[in-house]
Design an enzyme around this catalytic site. Sequence first.
Site, PDB file in Angstrom:
ATOM      1  N   GLY A  66       0.816  -1.199   0.000  1.00  0.00           N
ATOM      2  CA  GLY A  66       0.000   0.000   0.000  1.00  0.00           C
ATOM      3  C   GLY A  66       0.852   1.253   0.000  1.00  0.00           C
ATOM      4  O   GLY A  66       2.056   1.209   0.261  1.00  0.00           O
ATOM      5  N   GLY A 114       0.338  -5.279   0.512  1.00  0.00           N
ATOM      6  CA  GLY A 114      -0.853  -5.195  -0.324  1.00  0.00           C
ATOM      7  C   GLY A 114      -0.714  -5.893  -1.656  1.00  0.00           C
ATOM      8  O   GLY A 114      -1.716  -6.305  -2.255  1.00  0.00           O
ATOM      9  N   GLU A 137       5.291  -5.841   7.587  1.00  0.00           N
ATOM     10  CA  GLU A 137       4.572  -4.871   8.413  1.00  0.00           C
ATOM     11  C   GLU A 137       5.178  -4.627   9.790  1.00  0.00           C
ATOM     12  O   GLU A 137       5.119  -3.506  10.311  1.00  0.00           O
ATOM     13  CB  GLU A 137       3.106  -5.300   8.551  1.00  0.00           C
ATOM     14  CG  GLU A 137       2.269  -5.082   7.297  1.00  0.00           C
ATOM     15  CD  GLU A 137       2.448  -6.160   6.249  1.00  0.00           C
ATOM     16  OE1 GLU A 137       1.860  -6.036   5.164  1.00  0.00           O
ATOM     17  OE2 GLU A 137       3.191  -7.141   6.509  1.00  0.00           O
ATOM     18  N   ASP A 145      -1.671  -7.843   6.959  1.00  0.00           N
ATOM     19  CA  ASP A 145      -3.096  -7.700   6.678  1.00  0.00           C
ATOM     20  C   ASP A 145      -3.388  -8.233   5.287  1.00  0.00           C
ATOM     21  O   ASP A 145      -2.704  -9.119   4.816  1.00  0.00           O
ATOM     22  CB  ASP A 145      -3.538  -6.239   6.867  1.00  0.00           C
ATOM     23  CG  ASP A 145      -2.907  -5.283   5.873  1.00  0.00           C
ATOM     24  OD1 ASP A 145      -1.822  -5.598   5.332  1.00  0.00           O
ATOM     25  OD2 ASP A 145      -3.489  -4.208   5.617  1.00  0.00           O
TER      26      ASP A 145
END
Length: 357
Positions: A66, A114, A137, A145
């Site tokens: 992301g 992502g 992360e 995620d």
Amino acid sequence: MDNDEILVRRDGHLGHIILNRPKALNALTHNMVTRIAATLDDWEHDDGVATVLLTGAGERGLCAGGDIVAIHRDAMNHGTASERFWADQYRLNARIANYPKPYVAVMDGLVLGGGVGVSAHGSLRVVTERTRVGMPETGIGFVPDVGGTYLLSRAPGEMGTHAALTAGTFSGPDAIAMGFADYFLDSSTLPDLTRALALEGAADAVKPFAGNYLAGEALAAERSWIDTCYSFDSVEEILSSLRASKVPAARAAAESILAKSPTALKVTLESLRRARTTGSLEETLEQEYRVALRCFAAPDLAEGIRAQVVAKDRRPRWSPDTLGAVSAADVAAYFADLGARELRLPVTVSRKSTPTP
């Protein structure tokens, strides 16, 4: 237009989506997520599209994750853009996992965060000798995620726990071993694969190009110490086991973990253990959404992005800065119900089978 963040092309019965931010290693923006979702909606009901292909522009990778600079800016301004981005992104991840037509993802080069979400939930996932997959992360005070905890928690043994806590990357062959990918191709054959997909069924097009990947499973070869050292349900016990190991790679893993956010480490381990018992990808994504919003409100995410990407001083000031200062109650609070803000995804039966431990 070639300057668009997403390029959408048609070739025969192939619908081709290209992530098109090569200077940013195709990092996902909210606009890119909504464009992909809208394109998938259009193609689902278009009889002229038999197969969907996802690739990334440039030579460096499919997607670096992301747009964390935008997330940092939003956090500093106490905004809500990241909350909306994550909600739409996780909806897209679930949509990809249950898309009714073949969804082929070419995971060439770097595939991080992502980027895993828009590729590893697809029905047919291709890696190459250049592939490096990772969920980095914990290094920025966040938690895996985009359905990453679902995949990592179901990887054989404790390979997923190792990858998550160290925030390291793994090879294409290891991605196959861990349930993140299906086929290994030489990168030189990718243009031919695209042409074949326009003419044939997805599986029939890929299989002739699939090759061997001898000696490429670096993590799989380390299963003995990984499974032993990461079998515990506390970060402190895992670190103690890694440090006591006679294997140099285990001791190096301990040092890598110690540099990460203590809160992110504990919440990540708890996320993985809880994800092992979730009944669906959708349920896991809902859990990740709760955790993501709590991370956004906590200090470590903004500080981790500042240190790694904005100021680039590589000296994050974690708060709290020790594992002992992160209590079980602190960790549990990240999983509490969000009430009216809950992300509620319709549960469907995914086309993908669960990776075999």
